[in-house]
Design a protein around this motif. Structure first.
Motif, PDB file in Angstrom:
ATOM      1  N   ARG A 105      18.857 -23.498  15.972  1.00  0.00           N
ATOM      2  CA  ARG A 105      19.936 -24.370  15.475  1.00  0.00           C
ATOM      3  C   ARG A 105      19.484 -25.139  14.234  1.00  0.00           C
ATOM      4  O   ARG A 105      20.198 -25.212  13.234  1.00  0.00           O
TER       5      ARG A 105
ATOM      6  N   ASP B 262      19.228 -22.753  11.339  1.00  0.00           N
ATOM      7  CA  ASP B 262      20.571 -22.429  10.843  1.00  0.00           C
ATOM      8  C   ASP B 262      21.119 -23.566   9.994  1.00  0.00           C
ATOM      9  O   ASP B 262      21.729 -23.329   8.944  1.00  0.00           O
ATOM     10  N   GLU B 263      20.920 -24.785  10.442  1.00  0.00           N
ATOM     11  CA  GLU B 263      21.369 -25.956   9.700  1.00  0.00           C
ATOM     12  C   GLU B 263      20.663 -26.008   8.342  1.00  0.00           C
ATOM     13  O   GLU B 263      21.290 -26.259   7.317  1.00  0.00           O
TER      14      GLU B 263
ATOM     15  N   ARG C 214      22.022 -23.367   6.128  1.00  0.00           N
ATOM     16  CA  ARG C 214      23.478 -23.440   6.056  1.00  0.00           C
ATOM     17  C   ARG C 214      24.109 -22.147   6.584  1.00  0.00           C
ATOM     18  O   ARG C 214      24.941 -21.521   5.954  1.00  0.00           O
TER      19      ARG C 214
END
Length: 174
Positions: A94, A97-98, A101
């Protein structure tokens, strides 16, 4: 909470040592092993299995692993947190991914989408959620009749025919 702390520490360490991408690939592979062999988690957490047998299994799992993954497995095992390993890896994914982006979304359709359709859908969805890249997990559900249902962590779009019919039915019954 535990997964967040461990995942964040792992991500920060990966950033610091410039191993973020290789670690992501290795953690994803490790996650796959635990998903393919659910009894592995039971084995490592069971009170009926001897400590020495568990240590042997951890050594087997870390035989070809990087030092970072080896340390993670040893630490989670030693601290009795091996049951949180999946959540820790999910938190790392997560955070990555952040950072990149990237958005992971599920798309439900009545029939299988062609590659070009998936690409257009992913591109449009990326624009809506402000992502650079969208990974679509495709599911087929003939009950939605037609259209598409898109779900990510922060967004749900239901453009299915089934939902549109239900909405019309509610309006007619008012």
């Amino acid at each position: 909470m535990v997964a967040h702390r461990y995942g964040k520490a792992l991500f920060d360490l990966a950033e610091e040592h410039d191993i973020r991408r290789p670690l992501l690939e290795e953690l994803t592979e490790l996650k796959g092993i635990f998903e393919e062999q659910p009894e592995l988690n039971v084995f490592l957490t069971s009170k009926q299995i001897s400590y020495l047998d568990k240590v042997k299994m951890i050594k087997l799992l870390t035989k070809t692993a990087s030092q970072t993954v080896t340390n993670l497995l040893n630490m989670t095992f030693d601290y009795g947190r091996i049951c949180n390993l999946d959540a820790i890896i999910n938190e790392y994914i997560r955070l990555n991914d952040e950072f990149e982006r990237t958005v992971r979304a599920s798309v439900v359709t009545a029939i299988k989408l062609e590659d070009a359709q998936k690409e257009r859908l992913a591109s449009s969805f990326a624009g809506v959620v402000g992502a650079e890249k969208v990974y679509l997990d495709e599911k087929i559900d003939p009950e939605i009749i037609g259209g598409v249902v898109l779900k990510s962590n922060s967004y749900i779009y239901d453009g299915s025919i089934k939902t549109k019919i239900a909405r019309i039915k509610r309006l007619l019954l008012k």
